[in-house]
Scaffold this motif. Structure first.
Motif, PDB file in Angstrom:
ATOM      1  N   VAL A 222       0.868  -1.181   0.000  1.00  0.00           N
ATOM      2  CA  VAL A 222       0.000   0.000   0.000  1.00  0.00           C
ATOM      3  C   VAL A 222       0.902   1.227   0.000  1.00  0.00           C
ATOM      4  O   VAL A 222       1.570   1.518   0.982  1.00  0.00           O
ATOM      5  N   ARG A 223       0.940   1.939  -1.121  1.00  0.00           N
ATOM      6  CA  ARG A 223       1.837   3.087  -1.242  1.00  0.00           C
ATOM      7  C   ARG A 223       1.258   4.331  -0.592  1.00  0.00           C
ATOM      8  O   ARG A 223       1.973   5.233  -0.199  1.00  0.00           O
ATOM      9  N   PHE A 224      -0.060   4.410  -0.501  1.00  0.00           N
ATOM     10  CA  PHE A 224      -0.714   5.549   0.130  1.00  0.00           C
ATOM     11  C   PHE A 224      -1.495   4.998   1.325  1.00  0.00           C
ATOM     12  O   PHE A 224      -2.715   4.827   1.274  1.00  0.00           O
ATOM     13  N   GLY A 225      -0.745   4.689   2.379  1.00  0.00           N
ATOM     14  CA  GLY A 225      -1.307   3.946   3.513  1.00  0.00           C
ATOM     15  C   GLY A 225      -2.215   4.790   4.385  1.00  0.00           C
ATOM     16  O   GLY A 225      -1.787   5.346   5.397  1.00  0.00           O
ATOM     17  N   THR A 226      -3.468   4.922   4.006  1.00  0.00           N
ATOM     18  CA  THR A 226      -4.414   5.667   4.824  1.00  0.00           C
ATOM     19  C   THR A 226      -4.731   4.888   6.095  1.00  0.00           C
ATOM     20  O   THR A 226      -4.642   3.656   6.129  1.00  0.00           O
ATOM     21  N   ALA A 227      -5.121   5.603   7.128  1.00  0.00           N
ATOM     22  CA  ALA A 227      -5.446   4.959   8.397  1.00  0.00           C
ATOM     23  C   ALA A 227      -6.548   3.911   8.257  1.00  0.00           C
ATOM     24  O   ALA A 227      -6.434   2.813   8.809  1.00  0.00           O
ATOM     25  N   ASN A 247       4.307  13.165  10.845  1.00  0.00           N
ATOM     26  CA  ASN A 247       3.161  14.065  10.874  1.00  0.00           C
ATOM     27  C   ASN A 247       1.838  13.342  10.656  1.00  0.00           C
ATOM     28  O   ASN A 247       0.769  13.915  10.908  1.00  0.00           O
ATOM     29  N   VAL A 248       1.868  12.076  10.206  1.00  0.00           N
ATOM     30  CA  VAL A 248       0.614  11.340   9.992  1.00  0.00           C
ATOM     31  C   VAL A 248       0.493  10.126  10.913  1.00  0.00           C
ATOM     32  O   VAL A 248      -0.541   9.451  10.918  1.00  0.00           O
ATOM     33  N   LEU A 249       1.529   9.855  11.687  1.00  0.00           N
ATOM     34  CA  LEU A 249       1.522   8.643  12.510  1.00  0.00           C
ATOM     35  C   LEU A 249       0.374   8.641  13.519  1.00  0.00           C
ATOM     36  O   LEU A 249      -0.286   7.622  13.722  1.00  0.00           O
ATOM     37  N   SER A 250       0.105   9.778  14.156  1.00  0.00           N
ATOM     38  CA  SER A 250      -0.928   9.812  15.192  1.00  0.00           C
ATOM     39  C   SER A 250      -2.313   9.508  14.638  1.00  0.00           C
ATOM     40  O   SER A 250      -3.149   8.924  15.333  1.00  0.00           O
ATOM     41  N   SER A 251      -2.574   9.871  13.384  1.00  0.00           N
ATOM     42  CA  SER A 251      -3.889   9.561  12.801  1.00  0.00           C
ATOM     43  C   SER A 251      -4.079   8.048  12.683  1.00  0.00           C
ATOM     44  O   SER A 251      -5.199   7.551  12.796  1.00  0.00           O
ATOM     45  N   HIS A 252      -2.982   7.326  12.477  1.00  0.00           N
ATOM     46  CA  HIS A 252      -3.046   5.869  12.400  1.00  0.00           C
ATOM     47  C   HIS A 252      -3.230   5.255  13.791  1.00  0.00           C
ATOM     48  O   HIS A 252      -4.095   4.399  13.990  1.00  0.00           O
ATOM     49  N   THR A 253      -2.443   5.695  14.734  1.00  0.00           N
ATOM     50  CA  THR A 253      -2.537   5.101  16.069  1.00  0.00           C
ATOM     51  C   THR A 253      -3.879   5.413  16.725  1.00  0.00           C
ATOM     52  O   THR A 253      -4.429   4.586  17.447  1.00  0.00           O
TER      53      THR A 253
END
Length: 271
Positions: A222-227, A247-253
Motif C-alpha cells: 500500500v503506497r498511500f497507507g491511509t489509516a 506528521n501522519v503517525l498519530s492519525s493511524h494510532t
C-alpha cells in the motif's frame, strides 16, 4: 407554540418529532401552494387540522411560510433552504442504511476456493485478509451462495451462521522523521527490511516513508497507507508493517486504538 427559527434548526427530522412534522407540512404546502387546505394536509400526514393550523402560525412567524390570504400560503426561500438541508440529511441516512447496513447484512462477497452453485451451502474462512468460501458445511461458519462461481472468482453469500474463526492482526509502526529532521536517511534500512520479512503487508504513509521503503529495497503493498486501509487489513487478520511520516503517525494510532487493534511503535533510527 411559537419558537425561534434557530431553535427549530437545532436538530434534524430524524432526531425531533416536531421537526419531522414541520418537514411534512412544508412539503405538503410546497406541493399545493398557493391554495392550501389545512384539512387536506392534516389527512395526508395524520395529524389534526388544529395542529396544522398551529404549525402554520409557527412557520409564518419563523419566516418559512408566507400567508397571502385566507387559505393561501407559499413556502419562502428560508423554508426551501431548510427543506433542502433536511432532505440532504435524510438522503445521506437512507444511503447509509441501504449501502452500509442493509447491503452488508443481506449479501457479503467472498472468493470461491471451489466451484460453487447458487443456493449451495458454503463454509467460510478468512485467508490472507480475504473472506473465502468453499462448497459444503464443514466449517465453523456457513452461508448460502446467491451466485454461481468458479474457483478464484467472487461469490455472493448470505444467511450466515456461526463465526468465522481468525485472529486479529497487529500493526508495527516505524516513525519516519520529516525531511527537515533527516527524513528517510535517519532510518536504518536494515532494521526496516528485517521487520518487513515478519509481516504480511507493508504500508507506507507519506513521502518520507515511501523513500524509507525504497532504501530498504521494499516495494510497499500500500503506497498511500491511509489509516482506514491499515486498520481494515489488521481487522481482517493481517500483520501490518506501517512506515509512517511522523506528521501522519498519530492519525493511524488513533484509529487503531478506536478499533482495539494491537500496535507498537518501534525505533528504527540509525545508530
Amino acid at each position: 407554540m411559537s419558537r425561534d427559527a434557530g431553535d427549530a434548526d437545532a436538530s434534524g427530522v430524524l432526531e425531533s418529532k416536531r421537526n419531522a412534522t414541520r418537514y411534512q407540512i412544508l412539503v405538503e404546502i410546497a406541493e399545493r401552494q398557493p391554495a392550501v387546505s389545512q384539512q387536506e394536509i392534516a389527512d395526508a400526514i395524520g395529524v389534526t387540522s388544529q395542529a396544522v393550523s398551529d404549525y402554520l402560525q409557527d412557520l409564518i412567524e419563523q419566516g418559512q411560510v408566507d400567508k397571502q390570504g385566507r387559505g393561501r400560503y407559499e413556502v419562502t426561500k428560508e423554508g426551501v433552504d431548510w427543506l433542502i438541508s433536511q432532505t440532504d440529511e435524510l438522503r445521506s441516512f437512507v444511503q447509509h442504511v441501504s449501502e452500509d447496513v442493509i447491503g452488508e447484512v443481506e449479501i457479503e462477497t467472498a472468493i470461491a476456493t471451489t466451484e460453487i452453485s447458487e443456493g449451495e451451502t458454503v463454509s467460510l474462512t478468512m485467508q490472507d485478509g480475504v473472506l473465502r468460501a468453499m462448497a459444503g458445511s464443514a466449517g465453523s461458519a456457513t452461508a448460502v451462495a446467491v451466485t454461481d462461481a468458479e474457483p478464484g472468482r467472487d461469490v455472493g453469500v448470505t444467511n450466515f451462521e456461526g463465526v468465522v474463526d481468525y485472529d486479529l492482526g497487529t500493526v508495527t509502526a516505524v516513525a519516519v522523521p520529516r525531511v527537515r529532521e533527516g527524513g528517510s536517511a535517519a532510518v536504518d534500512a536494515e532494521t526496516v527490511a528485517d521487520l518487513a520479512a515478519d509481516h504480511d503487508l507493508i504500508a507506507a504513509a507519506g513521502t518520507e516513508a515511501l523513500a524509507a521503503a525504497d532504501a530498504a529495497d521494499i516495494d510497499p503493498d500500500v503506497r498511500f497507507g491511509t489509516a482506514p486501509a491499515v486498520q481494515e487489513a489488521a481487522t481482517k487478520g493481517l500483520d501490518v508493517l506501517l512506515l509512517a511520516a511522523t506528521n501522519v503517525l498519530s492519525s493511524h494510532t488513533d484509529k487503531l486504538r478506536d478499533q482495539n487493534i494491537g500496535y507498537e511503535v518501534v525505533d528504527a533510527k540509525r545508530a
